[in-house]
Design a protein around this motif. Sequence first.
Motif, PDB file in Angstrom:
ATOM      1  N   PHE A   2      15.306  59.475  38.684  1.00 43.61           N
ATOM      2  CA  PHE A   2      14.770  60.555  39.517  1.00 43.61           C
ATOM      3  C   PHE A   2      15.049  60.276  40.995  1.00 43.61           C
ATOM      4  O   PHE A   2      15.508  61.163  41.731  1.00 43.61           O
ATOM      5  CB  PHE A   2      13.259  60.694  39.282  1.00 43.61           C
ATOM      6  CG  PHE A   2      12.579  61.618  40.249  1.00 43.61           C
ATOM      7  CD1 PHE A   2      12.699  62.998  40.118  1.00 43.61           C
ATOM      8  CD2 PHE A   2      11.820  61.104  41.294  1.00 43.61           C
ATOM      9  CE1 PHE A   2      12.077  63.850  41.023  1.00 43.61           C
ATOM     10  CE2 PHE A   2      11.191  61.957  42.196  1.00 43.61           C
ATOM     11  CZ  PHE A   2      11.323  63.330  42.058  1.00 43.61           C
ATOM     12  N   TYR A   3      14.791  59.022  41.423  1.00 47.38           N
ATOM     13  CA  TYR A   3      15.050  58.659  42.813  1.00 47.38           C
ATOM     14  C   TYR A   3      16.550  58.643  43.112  1.00 47.38           C
ATOM     15  O   TYR A   3      16.972  59.029  44.210  1.00 47.38           O
ATOM     16  CB  TYR A   3      14.441  57.288  43.123  1.00 47.38           C
ATOM     17  CG  TYR A   3      12.936  57.287  43.111  1.00 47.38           C
ATOM     18  CD1 TYR A   3      12.212  57.948  44.106  1.00 47.38           C
ATOM     19  CD2 TYR A   3      12.226  56.635  42.106  1.00 47.38           C
ATOM     20  CE1 TYR A   3      10.819  57.964  44.102  1.00 47.38           C
ATOM     21  CE2 TYR A   3      10.837  56.647  42.090  1.00 47.38           C
ATOM     22  CZ  TYR A   3      10.143  57.310  43.087  1.00 47.38           C
ATOM     23  OH  TYR A   3       8.768  57.336  43.086  1.00 47.38           O
ATOM     24  N   LEU A   4      17.337  58.240  42.123  1.00 44.91           N
ATOM     25  CA  LEU A   4      18.790  58.231  42.301  1.00 44.91           C
ATOM     26  C   LEU A   4      19.318  59.655  42.459  1.00 44.91           C
ATOM     27  O   LEU A   4      20.174  59.917  43.315  1.00 44.91           O
ATOM     28  CB  LEU A   4      19.457  57.543  41.104  1.00 44.91           C
ATOM     29  CG  LEU A   4      20.962  57.241  41.221  1.00 44.91           C
ATOM     30  CD1 LEU A   4      21.230  56.290  42.381  1.00 44.91           C
ATOM     31  CD2 LEU A   4      21.482  56.649  39.921  1.00 44.91           C
ATOM     32  N   GLU A   5      18.796  60.583  41.656  1.00 48.24           N
ATOM     33  CA  GLU A   5      19.214  61.979  41.761  1.00 48.24           C
ATOM     34  C   GLU A   5      18.797  62.587  43.097  1.00 48.24           C
ATOM     35  O   GLU A   5      19.527  63.406  43.662  1.00 48.24           O
ATOM     36  CB  GLU A   5      18.622  62.795  40.611  1.00 48.24           C
ATOM     37  CG  GLU A   5      19.414  62.697  39.323  1.00 48.24           C
ATOM     38  CD  GLU A   5      19.018  63.786  38.328  1.00 48.24           C
ATOM     39  OE1 GLU A   5      17.799  63.997  38.164  1.00 48.24           O
ATOM     40  OE2 GLU A   5      19.926  64.401  37.748  1.00 48.24           O
ATOM     41  N   GLN A   6      17.631  62.194  43.575  1.00 45.53           N
ATOM     42  CA  GLN A   6      17.202  62.677  44.887  1.00 45.53           C
ATOM     43  C   GLN A   6      18.158  62.199  45.976  1.00 45.53           C
ATOM     44  O   GLN A   6      18.498  62.954  46.898  1.00 45.53           O
ATOM     45  CB  GLN A   6      15.780  62.195  45.204  1.00 45.53           C
ATOM     46  CG  GLN A   6      14.680  62.991  44.500  1.00 45.53           C
ATOM     47  CD  GLN A   6      13.326  62.746  45.132  1.00 45.53           C
ATOM     48  OE1 GLN A   6      13.000  61.625  45.520  1.00 45.53           O
ATOM     49  NE2 GLN A   6      12.509  63.782  45.233  1.00 45.53           N
ATOM     50  N   PHE A   7      18.593  60.955  45.859  1.00 46.63           N
ATOM     51  CA  PHE A   7      19.561  60.407  46.813  1.00 46.63           C
ATOM     52  C   PHE A   7      20.881  61.170  46.722  1.00 46.63           C
ATOM     53  O   PHE A   7      21.474  61.531  47.750  1.00 46.63           O
ATOM     54  CB  PHE A   7      19.781  58.918  46.521  1.00 46.63           C
ATOM     55  CG  PHE A   7      20.936  58.311  47.269  1.00 46.63           C
ATOM     56  CD1 PHE A   7      20.852  58.101  48.640  1.00 46.63           C
ATOM     57  CD2 PHE A   7      22.100  57.943  46.606  1.00 46.63           C
ATOM     58  CE1 PHE A   7      21.922  57.536  49.340  1.00 46.63           C
ATOM     59  CE2 PHE A   7      23.162  57.387  47.289  1.00 46.63           C
ATOM     60  CZ  PHE A   7      23.073  57.182  48.661  1.00 46.63           C
ATOM     61  N   PHE A   8      21.332  61.436  45.492  1.00 50.36           N
ATOM     62  CA  PHE A   8      22.562  62.213  45.301  1.00 50.36           C
ATOM     63  C   PHE A   8      22.424  63.612  45.892  1.00 50.36           C
ATOM     64  O   PHE A   8      23.342  64.128  46.539  1.00 50.36           O
ATOM     65  CB  PHE A   8      22.906  62.314  43.819  1.00 50.36           C
ATOM     66  CG  PHE A   8      23.367  61.028  43.196  1.00 50.36           C
ATOM     67  CD1 PHE A   8      23.822  59.976  43.973  1.00 50.36           C
ATOM     68  CD2 PHE A   8      23.340  60.872  41.809  1.00 50.36           C
ATOM     69  CE1 PHE A   8      24.251  58.789  43.403  1.00 50.36           C
ATOM     70  CE2 PHE A   8      23.778  59.691  41.228  1.00 50.36           C
ATOM     71  CZ  PHE A   8      24.220  58.644  42.017  1.00 50.36           C
ATOM     72  N   GLY A   9      21.268  64.223  45.651  1.00 53.72           N
ATOM     73  CA  GLY A   9      21.025  65.558  46.170  1.00 53.72           C
ATOM     74  C   GLY A   9      21.028  65.594  47.695  1.00 53.72           C
ATOM     75  O   GLY A   9      21.550  66.526  48.309  1.00 53.72           O
ATOM     76  N   THR A  10      20.459  64.565  48.304  1.00 54.75           N
ATOM     77  CA  THR A  10      20.445  64.470  49.767  1.00 54.75           C
ATOM     78  C   THR A  10      21.865  64.335  50.309  1.00 54.75           C
ATOM     79  O   THR A  10      22.229  64.974  51.298  1.00 54.75           O
ATOM     80  CB  THR A  10      19.598  63.262  50.220  1.00 54.75           C
ATOM     81  OG1 THR A  10      18.276  63.394  49.713  1.00 54.75           O
ATOM     82  CG2 THR A  10      19.557  63.162  51.730  1.00 54.75           C
ATOM     83  N   LEU A  11      22.668  63.493  49.650  1.00 57.88           N
ATOM     84  CA  LEU A  11      24.066  63.328  50.068  1.00 57.88           C
ATOM     85  C   LEU A  11      24.834  64.631  49.952  1.00 57.88           C
ATOM     86  O   LEU A  11      25.684  64.950  50.785  1.00 57.88           O
ATOM     87  CB  LEU A  11      24.753  62.258  49.223  1.00 57.88           C
ATOM     88  CG  LEU A  11      24.529  60.791  49.593  1.00 57.88           C
ATOM     89  CD1 LEU A  11      25.332  59.887  48.661  1.00 57.88           C
ATOM     90  CD2 LEU A  11      24.920  60.515  51.032  1.00 57.88           C
ATOM     91  N   SER A  12      24.531  65.373  48.893  1.00 54.67           N
ATOM     92  CA  SER A  12      25.248  66.624  48.644  1.00 54.67           C
ATOM     93  C   SER A  12      24.853  67.722  49.622  1.00 54.67           C
ATOM     94  O   SER A  12      25.689  68.523  50.056  1.00 54.67           O
ATOM     95  CB  SER A  12      24.992  67.093  47.211  1.00 54.67           C
ATOM     96  OG  SER A  12      25.652  68.300  46.941  1.00 54.67           O
ATOM     97  N   TYR A  59      32.672  62.996  45.239  1.00 55.93           N
ATOM     98  CA  TYR A  59      32.411  63.097  43.805  1.00 55.93           C
ATOM     99  C   TYR A  59      30.979  63.555  43.531  1.00 55.93           C
ATOM    100  O   TYR A  59      30.733  64.367  42.638  1.00 55.93           O
ATOM    101  CB  TYR A  59      32.691  61.758  43.120  1.00 55.93           C
ATOM    102  CG  TYR A  59      32.730  61.865  41.609  1.00 55.93           C
ATOM    103  CD1 TYR A  59      33.782  62.517  40.970  1.00 55.93           C
ATOM    104  CD2 TYR A  59      31.712  61.335  40.826  1.00 55.93           C
ATOM    105  CE1 TYR A  59      33.819  62.630  39.594  1.00 55.93           C
ATOM    106  CE2 TYR A  59      31.745  61.436  39.444  1.00 55.93           C
ATOM    107  CZ  TYR A  59      32.802  62.087  38.833  1.00 55.93           C
ATOM    108  OH  TYR A  59      32.844  62.209  37.467  1.00 55.93           O
ATOM    109  N   ILE A  60      30.033  63.049  44.313  1.00 54.84           N
ATOM    110  CA  ILE A  60      28.634  63.464  44.148  1.00 54.84           C
ATOM    111  C   ILE A  60      28.480  64.944  44.460  1.00 54.84           C
ATOM    112  O   ILE A  60      27.733  65.661  43.783  1.00 54.84           O
ATOM    113  CB  ILE A  60      27.706  62.606  45.041  1.00 54.84           C
ATOM    114  CG1 ILE A  60      27.578  61.190  44.462  1.00 54.84           C
ATOM    115  CG2 ILE A  60      26.320  63.236  45.148  1.00 54.84           C
ATOM    116  CD1 ILE A  60      26.830  60.226  45.349  1.00 54.84           C
TER     117      ILE A  60
END
Length: 215
Positions: free
Chosen positions: A49-59, A207-208
């Motif tokens: 969940f935290y990893l996806e949040q980080f990915f979402g922030t990057l995106s 890629y993210i």
Amino acid sequence: MNRRSDLLDHFRTYATIYVFMIILFLTGIIFGAIIVNSMHFVQKQDLFFYLEQFFGTLSAENPIASSEILKDSIFYHIRYLLLLFVLGLSVIGLPIVWILIFLKGLVVGFSVGFIVNQLGMNGFLLATLSIAPQNIIVIPIYIIAGSLSMIFSISLLNKLFTRKVSLSRPVLAPFVRYITAFAVLVVISFIPAIIEAYISNEAMVSYIKSLYPKN
């Protein structure tokens, strides 16, 4: 030619130590993968969940500037190598050197294992783009640094126990070579820092963004 011959002689003489460090690092990778597989489903979901949040922030937002990543990466490598250098001088710090090399493998094994475990082939590609490029160079640097630290510590112990310590060349020459070797490793560590900042980071963000496009 003589320098190349000296290097080959060095690696032949201390091959056992280098192999030991490689095995220690690989053991860390294996343990990292085991930790991923032994995690409960809820633990994996919470972490992801935290990893996806980080990915979402990057995106969704502008990524961190490459120059900042370069600076942080360079300072990280310098600190890590300096720590290994000092531990080699202290003699009693040798077990900590082993722990640091093991932990480096553990972090790599866990990071890659977790991403692949959660994202499958996408995770494998992400790890290949974001983790592998710089670590191809970083890992040998750390293994060599850990090995040199161990070699110097063992040399000091041998001199202490055989009472051959003197103020002459036998002590000074190995110390100068030790400093020189670590200085070279610090300079070489700039290469993976540049790769991480300007190649891996850009590839990871692109890629993210393809995996988590902006709504």
